[in-house]
Design an enzyme around this catalytic site. Structure first.
Site, PDB file in Angstrom:
ATOM      1  N   THR A  20       0.822  -1.217   0.000  1.00 50.20           N
ATOM      2  CA  THR A  20       0.000   0.000   0.000  1.00 50.20           C
ATOM      3  C   THR A  20       0.851   1.261   0.000  1.00 50.20           C
ATOM      4  O   THR A  20       0.439   2.295  -0.526  1.00 50.20           O
ATOM      5  CB  THR A  20      -0.933  -0.021   1.233  1.00 50.20           C
ATOM      6  OG1 THR A  20      -1.762  -1.167   1.120  1.00 50.20           O
ATOM      7  CG2 THR A  20      -1.825   1.191   1.303  1.00 50.20           C
ATOM      8  N   SER A  66       1.466  -7.649  -0.909  1.00 47.54           N
ATOM      9  CA  SER A  66       2.255  -8.631  -0.154  1.00 47.54           C
ATOM     10  C   SER A  66       1.551  -9.975   0.010  1.00 47.54           C
ATOM     11  O   SER A  66       2.186 -10.950   0.391  1.00 47.54           O
ATOM     12  CB  SER A  66       2.663  -8.074   1.208  1.00 47.54           C
ATOM     13  OG  SER A  66       1.575  -7.989   2.084  1.00 47.54           O
ATOM     14  N   THR A  99       1.653  -4.475   4.181  1.00 49.38           N
ATOM     15  CA  THR A  99       1.499  -4.793   5.611  1.00 49.38           C
ATOM     16  C   THR A  99       0.930  -6.200   5.864  1.00 49.38           C
ATOM     17  O   THR A  99       1.125  -6.759   6.933  1.00 49.38           O
ATOM     18  CB  THR A  99       0.568  -3.776   6.312  1.00 49.38           C
ATOM     19  OG1 THR A  99      -0.726  -3.835   5.711  1.00 49.38           O
ATOM     20  CG2 THR A  99       1.123  -2.375   6.261  1.00 49.38           C
ATOM     21  N   ASP A 100       0.218  -6.764   4.852  1.00 49.15           N
ATOM     22  CA  ASP A 100      -0.540  -7.993   5.145  1.00 49.15           C
ATOM     23  C   ASP A 100       0.333  -9.190   5.514  1.00 49.15           C
ATOM     24  O   ASP A 100      -0.052  -9.991   6.366  1.00 49.15           O
ATOM     25  CB  ASP A 100      -1.441  -8.353   3.957  1.00 49.15           C
ATOM     26  CG  ASP A 100      -2.634  -7.409   3.847  1.00 49.15           C
ATOM     27  OD1 ASP A 100      -2.907  -6.675   4.825  1.00 49.15           O
ATOM     28  OD2 ASP A 100      -3.283  -7.389   2.790  1.00 49.15           O
TER      29      ASP A 100
HETATM   30  N1  ASP Z   1      -2.730  -5.334   0.628  1.00 51.52           N
HETATM   31  C1  ASP Z   1      -1.615  -4.551   1.065  1.00 51.52           C
HETATM   32  C2  ASP Z   1      -0.363  -5.402   1.055  1.00 51.52           C
HETATM   33  O1  ASP Z   1      -0.112  -6.124   1.975  1.00 51.52           O
HETATM   34  C3  ASP Z   1      -1.899  -3.986   2.405  1.00 51.52           C
HETATM   35  C4  ASP Z   1      -0.903  -2.987   2.852  1.00 51.52           C
HETATM   36  O2  ASP Z   1       0.196  -2.874   2.367  1.00 51.52           O
HETATM   37  O3  ASP Z   1      -1.252  -2.258   3.813  1.00 51.52           O
HETATM   38  O4  ASP Z   1       0.371  -5.353   0.104  1.00 51.52           O
END
Ligand code: ASP
Length: 334
Positions: A20, A66, A99-100
């Site tokens: 993100t 991710s 973050t995931d």
């Molecule tokens: N869907 C995103 C990821 O993990 C979520 C994020 O980065 O906050 O790539």
């Protein structure tokens, strides 16, 4: 663009993998359904103040959400970072990530990077195009942490929401909020406040140069699955996993690693087919204790690791060809 100061700055590799932090939408109030559009150069361009802190050499290794970070990609990432970190002219790495699955990637790197140099991951909960995007300040703080002498030898660190976490303990605990991350069994190692980096703790469990895992010449990792346990678990799924080449299963079991009747039958069947089963928990904090189950059913307690990180350790243990006793030891020690 700010003029870099004349005092020598550390030279860091700024490594992009997507997430993100590198995503945009058409609306500044759009916080979901974004696309990953920005490369690592664009992240640097958006925060030129970074160049006051460090010389930055950009590397784009992936640019993905991710959830797509497969074990093959983790291997490639670790190998490329080990190459970068072995260069005498590179003082450390700052890596951007979604973050995931950040906690899995960070833990994998924590156990497989052969370095004392600072390695700091960062990310964002809000896309780069959003009002109050959290990525730019996270990135600036991550570079600050990577420039800190106290980040040396500290293992892989994660900077999010002003907090410095060890990759060993960090876990995502909220689906949307900016303060989504915590270290449930340890707390953060430190903080960045008003531009000052302050460490209060260090991770004493083995990592980086003290970790036995070396993936620098490994071509693949064994298949390990996580099974979420519940009272209607079908034991048959465990056998089917074994028949599909799975070498390890981490059960996110109930409570203190208690296996439901279906899971108990499943782990016994899996063991007979040569699959190693680890008991973790569906609960987000606290240990899974050793139990009589483990003797009777050849299971291994994950102790303080949540299922998603137990999966990483089990892949590494199986790749290192550890026997059952060796696998039990790493779940005690790491
Ligand atoms: N869907 C995103 C990821 O993990 C979520 C994020 O980065 O906050 O790539």
């Amino acid at each position: 663009m700010p003029v870099p100061s004349s005092t020598p700055r550390p030279r860091l590799a700024l490594v992009g993998t997507g997430g993100t932090i590198a995503a945009t939408t058409h609306s500044s109030t759009g916080l979901t359904d974004y696309d990953i559009t920005e490369g690592v150069h664009a992240l640097l361009h958006a925060v030129p103040e970074l160049l006051e802190l460090a010389e930055l050499e950009c590397h784009q290794i992936f640019n993905v959400d991710s959830r797509a970070m497969s074990s093959l990609m983790l291997l490639e990432l670790s190998q490329k970072l080990n190459d970068l970190l072995s260069r005498p002219d590179i003082d450390g790495v700052v890596l951007t990530h979604g973050t995931d699955t950040l906690e899995e990637s960070a833990f994998f790197l924590h156990l497989t990077l052969k370095t004392h140099k600072p390695v700091v991951l960062t990310a964002a909960m809000r896309p780069a195009s959003a009002l109050s995007a959290d990525g730019p300040l996270n990135l600036h703080n991550a570079v600050r942490v990577a420039c800190s002498p106290q980040a040396q030898g500290a293992g892989v660190l994660v900077l999010l929401n002003d907090q410095i976490h060890s990759a060993r303990f960090l876990s995502k605990q909220h689906t949307t909020q900016v303060n989504a991350f915590g270290s449930p069994d340890a707390g953060p190692l430190g903080l960045v406040a008003a531009g000052q980096v302050r460490f209060a703790m260090r991770c004493l469990l083995p990592h980086t140069l003290d970790s036995v895992f070396d993936v620098r010449s490994l071509a693949a990792l064994p298949k390990v699955q996580v099974f979420y346990d519940h009272p209607d678990t079908l034991a048959e799924l465990y056998r089917s996993a074994a028949q599909n080449g799975v070498r390890g299963i981490v059960v996110a079991a109930t409570g203190n690693g208690s296996l439901t009747p279906g899971a108990l039958e499943g782990v016994s069947r899996a063991h007979r087919l040569g699959v190693t089963c680890v008991r973790a928990s569906r609960i987000h904090a606290g240990p899974v204790s050793d139990s009589a189950y483990d003797q009777d059913h050849h299971t291994i307690a994950a102790h303080w690791l949540p299922a998603q990180k137990a999966r990483i350790l089990l892949m590494l243990g199986l790749a290192a060809q550890l026997d059952e006793a060796g696998l039990r030891d790493i779940f005690q020690d790491y």
